[in-house]
Motif scaffolding. Structure first.
Motif, short mmCIF file in Angstrom:
data_model
loop_
_atom_site.label_atom_id
_atom_site.label_comp_id
_atom_site.label_asym_id
_atom_site.label_seq_id
_atom_site.Cartn_x
_atom_site.Cartn_y
_atom_site.Cartn_z
N ASN A 22 8.58 -73.09 15.35
CA ASN A 22 8.66 -72.68 13.96
C ASN A 22 7.40 -73.00 13.17
O ASN A 22 7.33 -72.75 11.97
CB ASN A 22 9.93 -73.21 13.27
N SER A 23 6.35 -73.51 13.84
CA SER A 23 5.04 -73.68 13.22
C SER A 23 4.20 -72.40 13.37
O SER A 23 3.07 -72.34 12.89
CB SER A 23 4.28 -74.84 13.88
N TYR A 24 4.77 -71.41 14.04
CA TYR A 24 4.07 -70.15 14.33
C TYR A 24 3.47 -69.53 13.07
O TYR A 24 4.10 -69.45 12.02
CB TYR A 24 5.07 -69.16 14.94
N CYS A 25 2.24 -69.08 13.21
CA CYS A 25 1.58 -68.31 12.16
C CYS A 25 0.53 -67.44 12.85
O CYS A 25 -0.34 -67.94 13.54
CB CYS A 25 0.93 -69.22 11.13
N ASP A 37 0.28 -55.87 9.44
CA ASP A 37 -1.13 -55.96 9.10
C ASP A 37 -1.33 -57.06 8.05
O ASP A 37 -1.81 -56.81 6.95
CB ASP A 37 -1.64 -54.61 8.58
N LYS A 38 -0.93 -58.29 8.39
CA LYS A 38 -1.05 -59.43 7.49
C LYS A 38 -0.79 -60.70 8.28
O LYS A 38 -0.46 -60.66 9.45
CB LYS A 38 -0.04 -59.31 6.35
N THR A 39 -0.92 -61.82 7.61
CA THR A 39 -0.58 -63.08 8.24
C THR A 39 0.94 -63.22 8.25
O THR A 39 1.60 -62.99 7.24
CB THR A 39 -1.22 -64.26 7.48
N ILE A 40 1.49 -63.56 9.41
CA ILE A 40 2.93 -63.61 9.58
C ILE A 40 3.34 -65.03 9.96
O ILE A 40 2.83 -65.58 10.94
CB ILE A 40 3.39 -62.64 10.70
N ASN A 41 4.26 -65.61 9.17
CA ASN A 41 4.78 -66.92 9.53
C ASN A 41 6.05 -66.74 10.36
O ASN A 41 6.50 -65.62 10.60
CB ASN A 41 5.01 -67.79 8.29
N PRO A 43 9.39 -67.39 9.83
CA PRO A 43 10.50 -66.65 9.23
C PRO A 43 10.24 -65.14 9.15
O PRO A 43 11.14 -64.33 9.40
CB PRO A 43 10.64 -67.27 7.84
N GLN A 44 9.02 -64.75 8.83
CA GLN A 44 8.68 -63.33 8.77
C GLN A 44 8.75 -62.69 10.15
O GLN A 44 9.20 -61.55 10.29
CB GLN A 44 7.29 -63.15 8.16
N LEU A 45 8.32 -63.42 11.17
CA LEU A 45 8.41 -62.91 12.54
C LEU A 45 9.87 -62.66 12.91
O LEU A 45 10.21 -61.61 13.48
CB LEU A 45 7.79 -63.90 13.53
#
Length: 178
Positions: A22-25, A37-41, A43-45
Motif C-alpha cells: 500500500n506504499s505503491y505510487c 496519465d498521472k501519478t497513481i497511488n 487507492p487509485q490503483l
C-alpha cells in the motif's frame, strides 16, 4: 493493462504483492492511456482495477499501517471485488519494540486502524465481516517479558482472524543484528 490481460485470459484471483504494497505510487506520465496519465497511488490503483469488467477476486498483501489511509479503508470496504481479507502486520504489541523495529507507528494508531476498518465495513457492507490478520515477531533483541505480554494482549484484544507469529531471526547487516 496486466490485470485486464489476466482477466481476459480467465484468471479468477488477482493478488497485488509487495513488502509494503500500500506504499505503491507509480508515475505514468508517459502512458498512452489517458486514464492513467498521472501519478497513481495505491487507492487509485485499486479503483482502476475495480473498474475492470470481469468476474475476479482482488486481494493484496502485505500492508503497512503507516500507509493504511482513510481513503484506502473506504475503497476496500466499498468494493465488490476486493476480498474482505486484510493483512495488517502489527509486528509487536509494544511501542518501544515498534520504535526499535523502525516501524513508525504506535499501537494506539494501529488499534484505531483496525477500528476504522471494522466500522467502514459496517457502514458500506453491513452483512460482511472483514477478516483481519496480523504478523507478530517475538524475541526481538531486547524484548522483555512485559513487552512480549503486550503483544499477546494485542492479539486477544483485537480478536484477529489469523495471526502469523514468528520468532525473531537475525539478519546480518540489519540494525537489529548490530
Amino acid at each position: 493493462k496486466e490485470v485486464k490481460n489476466l482477466v481476459k485470459k480467465g484468471c479468477k484471483e488477482i493478488v497485488l504483492l509487495g513488502q509494503n504494497v500500500n506504499s505503491y505510487c507509480e508515475n505514468n506520465k508517459d502512458s498512452s492511456d489517458k486514464e492513467t496519465d498521472k501519478t497513481i497511488n495505491f487507492p487509485q490503483l485499486l479503483r482502476l482495477i475495480e473498474k475492470i469488467t470481469g468476474n475476479f477476486w482482488l486481494t493484496f498483501l502485505t500492508s503497512h499501517p503507516k500507509d493504511m489511509s482513510d481513503e484506502l479503508i473506504e475503497i476496500i470496504a466499498k468494493s465488490k471485488k476486493i476480498c474482505e481479507y486484510i493483512s495488517l502486520p502489527a509486528q509487536s504489541g509494544d511501542n518501544e519494540i515498534l520504535r526499535k523495529m523502525n516501524r513508525n507507528y504506535s499501537i494506539e494508531h494501529y488499534k484505531k486502524l483496525i477500528d476504522k476498518i471494522r466500522k467502514a465495513y459496517k457502514k458500506y457492507q453491513p452483512d460482511v465481516l472483514p477478516s483481519i490478520s496480523t504478523d507478530i515477531i517475538v524475541g526481538f533483541p531486547g524484548e522483555t517479558k512485559k513487552q512480549f505480554e503486550n503483544s499477546a494482549k494485542l492479539i486477544q484484544e483485537m480478536k484477529f482472524d489469523m495471526a502469523y507469529i514468528a520468532q525473531y531471526s537475525p539478519r546480518p547487516e540489519t540494525a537489529a543484528w548490530k
